[in-house]
Structure formats: structure tokens, C-alpha cells
Write a protein that holds these residues in place. Structure first.
Motif, PDB file in Angstrom:
ATOM      1  N   GLY A  79      19.241   4.420  -5.606  1.00 54.28           N
ATOM      2  CA  GLY A  79      17.828   4.058  -5.667  1.00 54.28           C
ATOM      3  C   GLY A  79      17.082   4.512  -4.423  1.00 54.28           C
ATOM      4  N   ARG A  80      17.675   4.235  -3.260  1.00 54.73           N
ATOM      5  CA  ARG A  80      16.999   4.633  -2.017  1.00 54.73           C
ATOM      6  C   ARG A  80      16.870   6.142  -1.929  1.00 54.73           C
ATOM      7  NH1 ARG A  80      17.594   0.708   2.792  1.00 54.73           N
ATOM      8  NH2 ARG A  80      16.472   2.445   3.696  1.00 54.73           N
ATOM      9  N   LEU A  81      17.887   6.840  -2.442  1.00 49.10           N
ATOM     10  CA  LEU A  81      17.835   8.305  -2.435  1.00 49.10           C
ATOM     11  C   LEU A  81      16.666   8.808  -3.279  1.00 49.10           C
ATOM     12  CD1 LEU A  81      19.434  10.948  -1.726  1.00 49.10           C
ATOM     13  CD2 LEU A  81      20.499  10.706  -3.952  1.00 49.10           C
ATOM     14  N   LEU A  82      16.379   8.112  -4.402  1.00 49.42           N
ATOM     15  CA  LEU A  82      15.406   8.645  -5.357  1.00 49.42           C
ATOM     16  C   LEU A  82      13.970   8.268  -5.028  1.00 49.42           C
ATOM     17  CD1 LEU A  82      17.283   8.293  -8.721  1.00 49.42           C
ATOM     18  CD2 LEU A  82      16.560  10.370  -7.600  1.00 49.42           C
ATOM     19  N   ILE A  83      13.771   7.196  -4.226  1.00 50.79           N
ATOM     20  CA  ILE A  83      12.398   6.738  -3.976  1.00 50.79           C
ATOM     21  C   ILE A  83      11.487   7.864  -3.465  1.00 50.79           C
ATOM     22  CG2 ILE A  83      11.005   5.232  -2.509  1.00 50.79           C
ATOM     23  CD1 ILE A  83      13.158   3.118  -2.876  1.00 50.79           C
ATOM     24  N   PRO A  84      11.914   8.644  -2.460  1.00 49.35           N
ATOM     25  CA  PRO A  84      11.016   9.718  -2.004  1.00 49.35           C
ATOM     26  C   PRO A  84      10.687  10.725  -3.098  1.00 49.35           C
ATOM     27  CG  PRO A  84      13.096   9.742  -0.786  1.00 49.35           C
ATOM     28  CD  PRO A  84      13.108   8.527  -1.608  1.00 49.35           C
ATOM     29  N   PHE A  85      11.656  10.994  -3.980  1.00 53.14           N
ATOM     30  CA  PHE A  85      11.386  11.969  -5.042  1.00 53.14           C
ATOM     31  C   PHE A  85      10.375  11.400  -6.043  1.00 53.14           C
ATOM     32  CE2 PHE A  85      15.557  13.369  -3.533  1.00 53.14           C
ATOM     33  CZ  PHE A  85      15.259  14.695  -3.287  1.00 53.14           C
ATOM     34  N   ILE A  86      10.493  10.086  -6.306  1.00 51.65           N
ATOM     35  CA  ILE A  86       9.529   9.486  -7.231  1.00 51.65           C
ATOM     36  C   ILE A  86       8.131   9.547  -6.626  1.00 51.65           C
ATOM     37  CG2 ILE A  86       8.948   7.408  -8.518  1.00 51.65           C
ATOM     38  CD1 ILE A  86      11.835   6.611  -8.432  1.00 51.65           C
ATOM     39  N   LEU A  87       8.038   9.244  -5.314  1.00 54.27           N
ATOM     40  CA  LEU A  87       6.722   9.302  -4.657  1.00 54.27           C
ATOM     41  C   LEU A  87       6.170  10.726  -4.693  1.00 54.27           C
ATOM     42  CD1 LEU A  87       7.324   6.995  -1.593  1.00 54.27           C
ATOM     43  CD2 LEU A  87       5.795   6.588  -3.497  1.00 54.27           C
ATOM     44  N   LEU A  88       7.057  11.695  -4.432  1.00 53.55           N
ATOM     45  CA  LEU A  88       6.632  13.099  -4.447  1.00 53.55           C
ATOM     46  C   LEU A  88       6.139  13.491  -5.837  1.00 53.55           C
ATOM     47  CD1 LEU A  88       6.530  15.683  -2.754  1.00 53.55           C
ATOM     48  CD2 LEU A  88       8.796  16.223  -3.575  1.00 53.55           C
ATOM     49  N   PHE A  89       6.885  13.042  -6.856  1.00 54.23           N
ATOM     50  CA  PHE A  89       6.476  13.346  -8.227  1.00 54.23           C
ATOM     51  C   PHE A  89       5.140  12.677  -8.544  1.00 54.23           C
ATOM     52  CE2 PHE A  89       6.739  12.418 -12.866  1.00 54.23           C
ATOM     53  CZ  PHE A  89       6.683  13.728 -13.293  1.00 54.23           C
ATOM     54  N   GLY A  90       4.949  11.453  -8.004  1.00 54.19           N
ATOM     55  CA  GLY A  90       3.666  10.784  -8.194  1.00 54.19           C
ATOM     56  C   GLY A  90       2.521  11.607  -7.624  1.00 54.19           C
ATOM     57  N   LEU A  91       2.732  12.135  -6.410  1.00 54.46           N
ATOM     58  CA  LEU A  91       1.680  12.954  -5.802  1.00 54.46           C
ATOM     59  C   LEU A  91       1.438  14.221  -6.610  1.00 54.46           C
ATOM     60  CD1 LEU A  91       2.520  12.621  -2.019  1.00 54.46           C
ATOM     61  CD2 LEU A  91       0.611  11.637  -3.271  1.00 54.46           C
ATOM     62  N   TYR A  92       2.544  14.812  -7.111  1.00 50.74           N
ATOM     63  CA  TYR A  92       2.411  16.020  -7.945  1.00 50.74           C
ATOM     64  C   TYR A  92       1.562  15.726  -9.174  1.00 50.74           C
ATOM     65  CZ  TYR A  92       3.943  19.200 -11.637  1.00 50.74           C
ATOM     66  OH  TYR A  92       3.974  20.061 -12.692  1.00 50.74           O
ATOM     67  N   VAL A  93       1.866  14.592  -9.826  1.00 43.87           N
ATOM     68  CA  VAL A  93       1.109  14.236 -11.035  1.00 43.87           C
ATOM     69  C   VAL A  93      -0.359  13.997 -10.677  1.00 43.87           C
ATOM     70  CG1 VAL A  93       0.831  12.453 -12.782  1.00 43.87           C
ATOM     71  CG2 VAL A  93       3.071  13.363 -12.304  1.00 43.87           C
TER      72      VAL A  93
END
Lengths: 327, 109, 94
Positions: A198-212
Motif C-alpha cells: 500500500g505504501r509503495l502504491l500511494i505515490p503512484f495513485i497520487l501521480l495518476f490523480g494528477l495525470y487525470v
């Protein structure tokens, strides 16, 4: 072929809906709601409505299950025995269903080129987006500029809903402070594998949020979807590390500020347009070149939408979690 | 070259479809929770690898392939983790692995 | 050739839904939801290419990234309930 796939998915959706109504266990109902959300998103996708599908995905996959479970933690899992008005409610529902079915006879056939949606304003939007706004995603152009008033209304509805939930759930400030359980046993910190991944993925989710958020003018996406995705990332952090840690990262005041600030930003762009000599929410005057102005305006209001959605969803999540600790 | 790619992606997609289907049948037919979880999670991973690689071969070198690779990577991270979290939740509530001959507990804990 | 995968995924979705409706335990239903999520990712990726709209696979990316949060919420739900039940038993009946 689309029709066959669509009918198949809709049949599954119908089965899910009946199962949701029939089950007495609310936890089961929440899980089936998750399936219903996935089916609806897949159906939107089949109909080429990628923006709506992404909204359903962002809200249904991350946030709604968490909020439903937060509600269940406050109440019981068992539905109470139904009251005795079964026949009356069944009659009302069937009558309403018959009216709706009767109304569908007047609707145009699926995909018909003569349908009012295809002949009324849609061709104008498709035609003029290139000339006035010049962005590839017409949905964003319609949402942000042509129908900017509607989206402004939606943002204020989201904001009002968040304020309403806070009024209902948030107790006296500081009243619910209960000392944290001893040790580091908060959230899922004892469960190593979920925590690490989960901790590994949080930055990727945030990055994807910014992309969207910022890719909304080119592909499916925009403020609503991005707000829900960013909120999902923070909710994930709260689940892993305990809700208090998440509140330390983004305190309640900041969340309230985000909710209100996003709405103000949206309205402010409109007022700025008026001050510069245009109409309310007319972005053409925001820059020397009207097309540039439109693009700037859409970027700003989408940012406002994203801020409000993130703030409201997280405020609601924390309100539920705080109530759970009080109980 | 194109024909080879086509055949390869066709084989991968078909195998992926078969393994996805096997997982579905396993999740429906196996006798208890942990065996069903086993069927679902393994075929989730192998099916995702096969299907997404098959599509990647069709997409060639493009942005779509990069996105598909990202999807595959994230699926391979999240899907087993979700299975792990689910198994942990089931264990917490007192479900222990082992064939249950009584037909399984109902939703009442 | 995309049709084979699409059909297999759709049938598997139906099977997973059957498992979700039948139960018998709540965890079977969570498992079914999780399966359904992965199958949706595959379905969306395949259909995006079947219909020639590869720029639409952002939806699959969204599901791949955030669909597991629901299962974590389930785990947290049962964990807090177990903790609370223990505390209640420790303190005697309220």
C-alpha cells in the motif's frame, strides 16, 4: 456486438440489484454494491462514455466501499425486520416501473441518428469546440465551458453535501478524543504485506490523480475523477497507518479550506471574467487570445473542482471515522 | 514478422481467456473459502499476464503499451495483496483453512 | 481474436457474480468482488482495443490502482470489530 455485451452486462446488473434488495445482511449488500458499480462502469465504457466510466470507477472502487463500511461500523450489519406495508410498497414500485417502461416506448432507438440528442445541440458542440476552445476532449469542453454553469452548480452541490454530512456527524470539537490504543496497533500496521504494498502504491495513485486532473482536456478525466482518486490515495494511507496519522498530514482545517477554496476558485474565475469585461464564466476574456483564455479558464475551474471533491470526500471519511472512535 | 506477432498474441490471448475461465469455474465450484481464493488469485495473476501481454504485442511500441505495462505491474502488485488482506480478514474472524464438510458457515458469524 | 477473451471474461464475471450472490460466507463475496474488479480491468483493456479506442484504457489503469482499497477497508473493518469485541469481553458486559 456492443449491444450483446451491453445486454449481458445489464442482465448481470439486474441480478445484482435483485440480490442487493433481497439480502438482509448489510455487509453483503455493500459488497454487491461494489459489483454493481463495476458493472455500471463497464457499461458506460461499452457505450464510449469514458469520462463517466472513469468517474464511476474513481468513486465506486476506492471511496464508496470505504464510506459504506464506515457507516456499517456505526450501525449494525443486520437489516431490521421489514414493516408490514409490503404489498403497498410493492404496488407503488410496480406502478412507477410500468410508467417508466411505458415512457421508453417513445424513446428513439439505441444509436439512432435521428435521436434528439444527436440533432439538437450535440453537433454544434462537436463543430464549435475546435474553433472556440481547441481541445481534443469535447466532453471537457462542454463540461467546463459551454455548460460551465451546470458544473458550477454540481460543485456547490458537492460542497453543500459535504457541509451537511459534517453538520450531522461531526460532534463537539475535541469531544471524541480517545487515547490511541497502546502500542502501534492502529490501522493495518500489523499486517505487513498490505502495509508495504500500500505504501509503495500511494505515490503512484497520487501521480495518476494528477495525470487525470491535467490530462482531462486530452483524454477521459477531469476534476471530479482526479479529486476522487487523490482522496482514495489519502484514504488508503489512513487505512494503513491509522486515521490520526492521516489527519496529521492533512488536518481537518485544511480539508475544509480545500472544499471551500475549490468552490471559491471556480466562482472566482467567473467573477474575474465579469471584471475583465465578459460575462460570468466567459473565459474568453481571461487571455489576449480567446482560445487561450478558454483553455486557461477550463484548467482553473477543473482545479477548483478537484480541490472541492478531494476536500469533501476526505472530510466525510474523517467524520465517519471520528464517530467510529467515539462509539 | 507481423504474422509471427499476430500468432503469438493470438495464442497468449486464448490461453489468457482459458485461464480466466478456469479461475471463474474454480471460484464457483471448489468446496471452501480458501480453495476458492486460491483458484481466483492464481488465475487472476496468470490471466492478467497472458491477456495484457497479448494486447501489448498487438499495440506495438506506443503509449498504449506503456499504459498496459503499468496496468500489468500494478495488477501484479495489488491483486495478490488484496487476496492476502482478504485471507487475513477471514482468519481474524475465525475462519481456518481446511475442508468444511458441513457446507460452510453462513453469513452469521 | 479479442472476442475469445471478451467472452471468457464476461462468462467469468457471471460466475463470480454467482459466487457473490450464493456466498455462503461474507469473505466469499469479498473474493467475488475482488475477482470482478480484475476481470473488469481485463475486459476494459480488451474492449478498448476491440473498438479501436486505445486511449480509453485509463479506466483500466484506475481500477488496477485503486480497486484493492476496498479489500483493505474490509480487513480494517473486521480488525476494529475484533479489537472492540476483545475490549468488550475484557471489560465485562456493558
Amino acid at each position: 456486438m456492443t449491444v450483446v455485451f451491453g445486454i449481458f452486462l445489464l442482465t448481470l446488473l439486474l441480478i445484482t440489484a435483485v440480490a442487493i434488495v433481497r439480502t438482509k445482511n448489510l455487509f453483503v449488500a455493500v459488497m454487491l454494491m461494489g459489483i454493481a458499480s463495476l458493472l455500471i462502469a463497464a457499461n458506460f465504457f461499452l457505450l464510449d462514455a469514458a469520462d463517466v466510466a472513469l468517474t464511476e470507477a474513481a468513486v465506486g472502487a476506492g471511496i464508496s466501499t470505504v464510506l459504506f463500511l464506515g457507516t456499517l461500523a456505526l450501525t449494525t450489519e443486520r437489516e431490521r425486520a421489514p414493516t408490514s406495508r409490503k404489498i403497498l410498497s410493492f404496488a407503488v414500485v410496480s406502478a412507477a416501473a410500468l410508467v417508466v417502461i411505458y415512457a421508453t416506448f417513445d424513446k428513439p432507438r439505441f444509436g439512432s441518428p435521428d435521436a434528439p440528442t444527436q440533432t439538437h445541440v450535440a453537433p454544434w458542440y462537436l463543430d464549435k469546440t475546435r474553433e472556440f476552445i481547441d481541445i481534443p476532449n469535447v466532453v471537457t469542453a462542454v463540461l467546463g465551458s459551454f455548460r460551465g454553469y451546470d458544473t458550477l452548480g454540481e460543485v456547490f452541490v458537492v460542497f453543500a453535501a459535504g457541509i451537511g454530512v459534517l453538520f450531522l456527524l461531526a460532534g463537539a470539537p475535541g469531544g471524541g478524543k480517545r487515547p490511541a490504543p497502546p502500542g502501534s496497533d492502529v490501522g493495518l500496521s500489523r499486517h505487513l504485506i498490505p502495509r508495504v504494498v500500500g505504501r509503495l502504491l500511494i505515490p503512484f495513485i497520487l501521480l495518476f490523480g494528477l495525470y487525470v486532473q491535467f490530462h482531462g482536456e486530452y483524454g477521459p478525466g477531469g476534476g471530479f475523477q482526479a479529486g476522487a482518486i487523490v482522496a482514495a490515495a489519502i484514504v488508503l494511507y489512513a487505512l494503513l497507518e491509522g486515521e490520526e496519522k492521516a489527519l496529521q498530514v492533512i488536518p481537518r482545517r485544511v480539508l475544509l479550506g480545500l472544499s471551500a477554496g475549490g468552490a471559491i476558485l471556480y466562482g472566482g474565475v467567473g467573477v474575474a471574467g465579469m471584471l475583465l469585461g465578459g460575462n460570468f464564466l466567459d473565459y474568453s476574456v481571461l487571455a489576449d487570445d480567446p482560445v487561450k483564455g478558454q483553455q486557461t479558464g477550463i484548467l482553473l475551474i477543473e482545479a477548483g473542482v478537484g480541490l472541492t471533491v478531494t476536500g469533501v470526500l476526505l472530510s466525510i471519511f474523517h467524520a465517519f471515522a471520528a464517530r467510529g472512535r467515539q462509539a | 514478422m507481423n504474422a509471427v506477432l499476430d500468432v503469438a498474441s493470438w495464442v497468449l490471448l486464448t490461453l489468457g481467456g482459458i485461464s480466466v475461465l478456469i479461475g471463474g469455474i474454480g471460484a464457483l465450484r471448489l468446496p471452501d473459502l480458501f480453495t476458492r481464493m486460491h483458484a481466483a488469485s492464481i488465475t487472476d495473476s496468470i490471466g492478467a499476464i497472458l491477456v495484457l501481454t497479448g494486447i501489448m504485442l498487438q499495440a506495438g511500441l506506443s503509449l498504449a503499451t506503456i499504459k498496459l505495462a503499468a496496468i500489468l505491474l500494478f495488477l501484479l502488485l495489488t491483486s495478490p495483496t488484496a487476496s492476502n488482506a482478504l485471507a487475513a480478514a477471514a482468519m481474524l474472524a475465525g475462519n481456518k483453512p481446511g475442508i468444511d464438510t458441513t457446507g460452510g458457515k453462513d453469513d452469521a458469524q | 481474436m479479442y472476442y475469445v477473451v471478451t467472452l471468457a471474461t464476461l462468462v467469468t464475471m457471471a460466475l463470480a457474480l454467482a459466487r457473490a450472490v450464493m456466498g455462503p460466507t461474507v469473505y466469499d463475496r469479498v473474493l467475488a468482488v475482488n475477482m470482478f474488479g480484475t476481470k473488469t480491468v481485463l475486459l476494459v483493456s480488451v474492449i478498448a482495443f476491440l473498438f479501436g479506442r486505445p486511449d480509453f484504457i485509463d479506466l483500466a489503469l484506475a481500477y488496477a490502482l485503486i480497486n484493492f482499497i476496498g479489500v483493505f477497508a474490509v480487513l480494517e473493518f473486521f480488525r476494529t470489530r475484533a479489537v472492540r469485541r476483545e475490549a468488550d469481553e475484557g471489560a465485562g458486559r456493558r
